[in-house]
Design an enzyme around this catalytic site. Structure first.
Site, PDB file in Angstrom:
ATOM      1  N   ASP A 184      56.370  34.813  43.490  1.00 50.70           N
ATOM      2  CA  ASP A 184      55.596  36.075  43.550  1.00 50.70           C
ATOM      3  C   ASP A 184      55.260  37.020  42.806  1.00 50.70           C
ATOM      4  O   ASP A 184      56.074  38.308  42.653  1.00 50.70           O
ATOM      5  CB  ASP A 184      54.781  35.848  45.367  1.00 50.70           C
ATOM      6  CG  ASP A 184      52.771  35.962  44.933  1.00 50.70           C
ATOM      7  OD1 ASP A 184      52.963  36.421  43.704  1.00 50.70           O
ATOM      8  OD2 ASP A 184      52.037  35.814  45.991  1.00 50.70           O
TER       9      ASP A 184
HETATM   10  C1  BGC Z   1      49.081  36.309  43.932  1.00 52.38           C
HETATM   11  C2  BGC Z   1      49.671  34.797  42.603  1.00 52.38           C
HETATM   12  C3  BGC Z   1      49.173  35.182  41.716  1.00 52.38           C
HETATM   13  C4  BGC Z   1      50.351  36.467  40.826  1.00 52.38           C
HETATM   14  C5  BGC Z   1      49.844  36.560  39.428  1.00 52.38           C
HETATM   15  C6  BGC Z   1      49.724  37.496  43.547  1.00 52.38           C
HETATM   16  O1  BGC Z   1      49.795  38.707  43.741  1.00 52.38           O
HETATM   17  O2  BGC Z   1      49.244  36.218  45.476  1.00 52.38           O
HETATM   18  O3  BGC Z   1      49.053  34.034  43.688  1.00 52.38           O
HETATM   19  O4  BGC Z   1      49.601  34.420  41.165  1.00 52.38           O
HETATM   20  O5  BGC Z   1      49.487  37.193  41.649  1.00 52.38           O
HETATM   21  O6  BGC Z   1      48.444  36.778  39.877  1.00 52.38           O
END
Ligand code: BGC
Length: 767
Positions: free
Chosen positions: A229
């Site tokens: 993530d």
């Molecule tokens: C989120 C993800 C997301 C990623 C990219 C993160 O903060 O938890 O779900 O895909 O950011 O935006």
């Protein structure tokens, strides 16, 4: 393919390999131009394509794309075919917007209705979430676009999401928090899996070897790459060792250097780095085949978003006022009627191609009725009595009042959890005031997760749960209110009466860096069932404008082997006057099991479309896993001989039909008896019981003699300490074999230690 990859890997420098394992920007991989390795582009997800105009620039505006219904609404459709259509449309938008991997779907369990990000997740039930995710992934990937199944795993809250440790026992993990991921991986092989921010049992998900390597890659056979993530990696080298292939976002020159140094110093085996490079290259080269198109069909996708939203809306209450018929004056009240609340805050926020304004959509279907509007509540958290007074005046003179109530983003979003289940103070006061003067009050809710309704629900005529229903949701609401669509959505989560009733209440959101999943297996309906706690609306519940009858339940066999599974069939009839769709649910109840189990669990479902008077036969297959549970000591899913009930429900609390079946387990389980195993456990083990034929009666006999010699235990009833011989035997059988033997040690031919050791040796040799 693999030969080509091997050649590329062999030609890469250590620096190039390390750099490939970290992004080049917020959304791209690091290309290796000299070896012909292009960049791969990913974008959020999950219910639309959030493609930034310039993927190499942070914070760039996103391009317009269809905002489909969020998972909260989508899941209530219980319609995997529809989800598949949405997946295909999402893939077409990725093709047009030059996106190789869409970051979704999210399949974390809704452990508490307070989860700020619940709107992005499907359900409190792993079977349902897994079916939906697999369907979506298969659809998207069938068009050459990859997905990212997220957030692996136990990311069930926003509070301290970057650091908190989810403390979950292995059985709960396997039965509740992992199966949706497992199903999606096994049935759809997502190109990527995104690890969670949080720790699991003390180890960051991004560094968690048990999770990423042992379970995901080795046990489930995941072929794709694991991406972090965004910002989830603490120690880059530890993450590589744990099984995290691709760190995002980039660039991160410092961390790339750390990987290079670790290989040079011998801290990191280069073979581990090569394996991650291989996985990443494999996906990059797959993505070179992602078709590119110039555009997508904006109108058709808006229409699809409209259709899905209409299937996902759930009619929660209706005293007969809906569908609206010939009401001449309709008072439309609530900020969300003019400004649709159709998606949540955070990374999933889409720049929609257009937005259906609920008020206008209602007007379009209202014929010559007069529609008037009052704002009712402000966009912020302030209290404005004049807005309520104005709404009451409007409602007084109308035939019906429709209240559009949206839970504001300051109450619910990615990044923070909700503090309570309540609407705003103003919204509750508004509903109460309007319904006090207007008996025909219909409440339309927009939120991502259950809200409490006890304060006002008895006073209103109808409630529609519209969730965060995507950009076309305003039109779907009008369809349902005017009966153009017969509602068929059913809740994919329980609506509790009170926050204090919820399963995780005493263990939420954790403190001192960890959150204990103390309710174990008992989340959602599993908890309310076991504790017999009344709820506002149960899992699987939803009303229709017609009625359905369930008859003629049949099972393919009353006695069956676990590996053969079962097919369940029944007839569903539309007994009302309008066409409609019914979601039939199959729950399995285990009558007796070695370890405790939830009262019942969802193991199958089907959605049937029926004309008035029509009957269809529905067949649902139940496999091995429908009857199995995860045994932490055997470290595998096991079945046990015995009787099960197949329960057919219109919701988790509306079981219409049932059938008893008998399962025969084909498992030949290894012996898990050890020094601490009780006499009862020895007796329950098929091999141990053979040895207990001799030793258990011996222990009983000698124990009895020794107590009887103390005279006071001669009679069952009159023992001084209130214990009869039967009670004593019960205690003895619940002791470790060793302890039972200790009490009769004088009569033994050898020490209890030696005897237990020899019995264990014998029993394990029978494996
Ligand atoms: C989120 C993800 C997301 C990623 C990219 C993160 O903060 O938890 O779900 O895909 O950011 O935006």
């Amino acid at each position: 393919m693999s030969e080509k990859l091997q050649t590329i890997i062999a030609g890469m420098t250590l620096e190039e390999k390390a750099a490939l394992c970290t992004g080049a920007s917020n959304w791209t991989t690091t290309p290796v131009e000299r070896l012909g390795v292009p960049e791969l582009i990913c974008s959020d997800g999950p219910h639309g394509v959030r493609r930034q105009a310039n993927v190499h620039e942070t914070g760039a505006k996103s391009l317009p794309a269809t905002c489909f219904p969020t998972a909260s609404c989508l899941a209530s459709s219980w319609d995997v075919d529809l989800i598949s259509q949405m997946g295909q449309a999402l893939a077409e938008e990725c093709q047009a917007l030059n996106v190789n991997v869409l970051l979704g779907p999210g399949v974390n369990m809704k452990r508490s209705p307070l989860g700020g990000r619940n709107f992005e997740y499907f359900s409190e039930d792993p079977f349902l979430a897994g079916e939906m995710a697999a369907s979506m992934i298969n659809a998207i990937q069938s068009k050459g676009v990859g997905t990212s199944l997220k957030h692996f795993a136990t990311n069930n809250q926003e509070f301290q999401r970057f650091s908190i440790s989810s403390e979950v026992d292995e059985r709960t993990l396997r039965e509740i928090y992992l199966p949706a991921f497992e199903k999606a991986v096994k049935q759809a092989q997502p190109w990527t899996v995104m690890c969670a921010y949080n720790k699991l049992n003390g180890t960051f998900a991004s560094e968690n070897y048990h999770l990423l390597t042992e379970i995901l890659k080795k046990e489930w056979g995941f072929e794709g790459l694991v991406v972090s993530d965004w910002g989830a990696v603490r120690n880059r080298v530890a993450a590589l060792k744990g099984g995290l292939d691709w760190e995002m976002p980039g660039p991160q020159p410092r961390r790339v250097q750390a990987v290079v140094d670790a290989v040079r110093s011998g801290e990191l085996d280069e073979a581990i780095l090569d394996e991650s490079v291989r996985r990443i290259l494999r996906i990059i080269f797959k993505s070179t085949e992602t078709p590119k198109t110039a555009s997508f069909d904006v109108d058709a996708h808006h229409e699809l978003a409209h259709k899905i939203a209409a299937e996902g809306l759930v009619l929660l209450k209706n005293n007969g006022i809906l569908p609206l018929r010939d009401q001449q004056h309709v008072a439309v009240i609530g900020h969300a009627a003019e400004e649709a609340h159709f998606q949540g805050g955070g990374s999933s926020h889409i720049n929609p191609t257009r937005v259906a304004v609920p008020f206008k959509e209602l007007q379009a279907q209202a014929g010559d009725a007069e529609l008037t509007y009052a704002e009712g509540y402000p966009a912020d958290n302030s209290f404005h009595q004049p807005l309520i007074d104005q709404a009451v005046q409007l409602a007084l003179s109308a035939d019906v009042a429709i209240l559009y109530i949206a839970l504001p983003t300051f109450k619910e979003s990615e990044g923070y959890d909700r503090k309570d289940l309540d609407l705003t103070v103003q919204q509750v006061a508004l509903i109460k005031a309007v319904s006090a003067v207007q008996p025909n009050t219909v409440v339309v809710l927009n939120n991502g997760s259950p809200v409490a309704m006890s304060a006002w629900i008895d006073g209103v005529a109808a409630v529609v749960e519209a969730y965060m229903m995507g950009q076309a949701g305003g039109a779907a609401i009008a369809d349902v209110l005017y009966g153009k669509v017969n509602p068929s959505g059913k809740l994919a989560e329980t609506f509790p009466l009170r926050l204090v009733d919820t399963p995780a209440y005493l263990n939420w959101p954790g403190s001192a860096g960890s959150v204990r999943y103390g309710e174990g297996l008992y989340i959602g309906y599993r908890y309310y069932d076991a504790r017999e706690i009344p709820v506002l609306f149960p899992f699987g519940y939803g009303l229709s404008y017609t009625t359905f009858a369930y008859t003629n339940l049949k099972v393919s066999s009353e006695n069956f082997r676990d590996v053969d599974g079962l097919t369940v069939s029944l007839d569903v009839s539309n007994t009302g006057k309008v066409a409609g769709k019914e979601v039939v649910q199959v729950y399995v109840h285990d009558r007796l099991s070695g370890l405790e189990r939830p009262v019942k669990e969802l193991k199958g479902f089907a959605k049937v479309d029926l004309q008035p008077g029509e009957t269809k036969t529905v067949s649902i297959a139940l496999d091995f896993r429908a009857f199995a549970y995860y045994h932490p000591e055997y470290k595998q899913w096991i079945t046990e001989d015995g009787e099960f009930d197949i329960l057919i429900g219109a919701s988790a609390q509306d079981i219409r039909l049932s059938a008893a079946v008998t399962l025969q387990s084909t498992l030949n389980l290894p012996c898990i008896l050890d020094n601490e195993s009780t006499i009862n456990e020895w007796k329950a083990d098929p091999r141990g019981s053979k040895l207990m034929v001799e030793w258990q009666p011996f222990i009983e006999r000698e124990t009895r003699k020794s107590f009887e010699s103390q005279e006071r235990y001669g009679d069952e009833k009159d023992a001084e300490d209130g214990l009869g011989m039967g009670d004593i035997m019960q205690m003895v059988n619940d002791m470790p074999l060793f302890s039972g033997l200790m009490f009769v040690e004088k009569k033994l031919p050898q020490t209890p230690e030696d005897l237990v050791a020899s019995l264990l040796k014998q029993v394990h040799s029978l494996d």
